[in-house]
Write an enzyme that holds these catalytic residues in place. Structure first.
Site, PDB file in Angstrom:
ATOM      1  N   GLU A 147       0.886  -1.118  -0.114  1.00  0.00           N
ATOM      2  CA  GLU A 147      -0.118   0.166  -0.153  1.00  0.00           C
ATOM      3  C   GLU A 147       0.478   1.076   0.217  1.00  0.00           C
ATOM      4  O   GLU A 147       1.357   1.519  -0.984  1.00  0.00           O
ATOM      5  CB  GLU A 147      -1.377  -0.312   1.284  1.00  0.00           C
ATOM      6  CG  GLU A 147      -1.609  -1.151   1.321  1.00  0.00           C
ATOM      7  CD  GLU A 147      -3.249  -1.160   1.920  1.00  0.00           C
ATOM      8  OE1 GLU A 147      -3.693  -0.443   2.242  1.00  0.00           O
ATOM      9  OE2 GLU A 147      -3.117  -2.054   2.959  1.00  0.00           O
ATOM     10  N   MET A 148       1.165   2.233   0.849  1.00  0.00           N
ATOM     11  CA  MET A 148       2.026   2.835   0.972  1.00  0.00           C
ATOM     12  C   MET A 148       3.372   2.793   1.304  1.00  0.00           C
ATOM     13  O   MET A 148       3.998   4.003   0.925  1.00  0.00           O
ATOM     14  CB  MET A 148       1.445   4.133   2.453  1.00  0.00           C
ATOM     15  CG  MET A 148      -0.071   4.174   2.196  1.00  0.00           C
ATOM     16  SD  MET A 148      -0.577   5.286   3.460  1.00  0.00           S
ATOM     17  CE  MET A 148      -0.085   7.206   3.225  1.00  0.00           C
TER      18      MET A 148
END
Length: 367
Positions: A147-148
């Site tokens: 994700e991040m």
């Protein structure tokens, strides 16, 4: 005759005075005891399995404002490009309208992104419930490599390098050093304000019988009579339980997610997923944990068949969809925050995995 007229006048005056006194007493009670006044108001709400959503009450405006900045700040990701709002876009019903979300280095996410709107009403966070609350959920994507793709240490280092952030954290938490707990507390405080009251259905629940038309009312009646409200009830119209996907017929999917069993390790929880909220559902397509249902009509048809053993005809499906669209409430009015600039000490983003000085090959040759 005059005495009789005087008597009638005095009687009328007494009645008027009594009515005025009763009304005045109600006003005084409402001022002195607002809770009781509120109870009187809510007592008029229709007795239905779905309850109205109330507007958010902001307890700590400064923390909420800080949380809003963090929610929109892409510098909490390795690429410097992904923020919480990337997958939970507040302009798109709190989701991204993709079958599965896009993560760092254009990775395909494993599951459909649930809406952040009204998520404070959920029994737990994520489809499998692996986060007990919004605070715990907020820290997950930051450190998730798909994700991040950052770390909590680097995220706090970025924030600590920006004087305006340091000052704001100190004002809110009263501490010099920034830690990830403060970050997730602030983001959670902001997300708790993302509720959507005053939908057409809420207006109907609160006594406006003209808020819904005949088609919408017919859809709601069918929604109730068919048993949908067994799982989709309460203010969020869902979100409060885990249910097996495919109670009557197996649900066929290529998605590898197994649901609550990943958390509980109990085989009985295999393929049980958190029941999604149906608030703003017309905005949060595609549907289900695998994002396989592209339209509301598809979702209604599939759920009727695999969960209830019912095959809704076209008219019935259209009526239920009409009802579901009445659950779209007032969207949060967000003023985009202006981020404080990074400093020379702020770690730079690395979107291509080549270090701070990454350049696209040959870019310096382009005009």
């Amino acid at each position: 005759m005059k005495a009789k007229a005087l008597m009638i006048s005095l009687l009328a005056f007494s009645v008027a005075t009594a009515v005025w006194a009763e009304d005045a007493a109600k006003v005084d009670t409402a001022k002195a005891e607002p809770d009781k006044a509120a109870e009187t108001t809510t007592a008029t709400v229709k007795d239905e399995p779905i309850k109205p959503i109330e507007a958010a009450v902001v307890k700590d405006p400064k923390m909420v404002e800080l949380g809003k900045k963090l929610y929109f700040d892409p510098r909490l990701s390795k690429s410097g490009f992904i923020s919480c709002n990337s997958c939970h876009n507040l302009s798109l019903g709190g989701t991204d309208n993709l079958q599965t979300s896009i993560g760092d280095k254009w990775q395909q996410g494993p599951i459909n992104s649930p809406t952040v709107l009204n998520s404070s009403m959920n029994v737990a966070q994520f489809w499998d419930g692996r986060a007990k609350d919004l605070k715990e959920q907020a820290g997950g994507p930051i450190a998730n490599p798909g994700e991040m793709a950052f770390t909590h240490e680097l995220a706090t280092k970025v924030l600590d390098s920006i004087p305006a952030y340091k000052e704001e954290f100190k004002t809110v938490f009263g501490k010099e050093a920034i830690d990830i707990g403060m970050v997730t507390d602030a983001i959670a405080a902001f997300e708790e304000t993302l509720v959507t009251p005053d939908s057409k259905f809420d207006q109907w629940l609160k006594g406006d019988d003209k808020a819904l038309d005949d088609k919408e009312l017919a859809g709601y009646k069918l929604f109730k009579d068919s048993g949908c409200v067994a799982c989709h009830n309460g203010p969020a119209v869902g979100g409060t339980s885990f249910q097996k996907m495919g109670l009557v017929e197996p649900y066929k999917t290529d998605n590898k997610a197994e649901g609550l069993v990943a958390v509980s390790k109990q085989d009985a929880d295999r393929f049980k997923f958190k029941v999604p909220t149906l608030r703003n559902v017309e905005m949060t397509y595609p549907y289900f944990h695998d994002g396989a249902a592209k339209t509301l009509e598809d979702a209604v048809h599939i759920m009727g068949q695999i969960q209830l053993g019912k095959k809704f005809n076209d008219e019935e499906t259209a009526n239920i969809v009409a009802f579901l669209k009445t659950l779209t409430g007032k969207q949060p009015e967000i003023t985009l925050p202006v981020m404080a600039p990074s400093t020379n000490d702020t770690p730079r983003p690395d979107p291509f995995g080549k270090g701070d000085a990454a350049k696209v090959e040959g870019a310096d040759k382009k005009s």
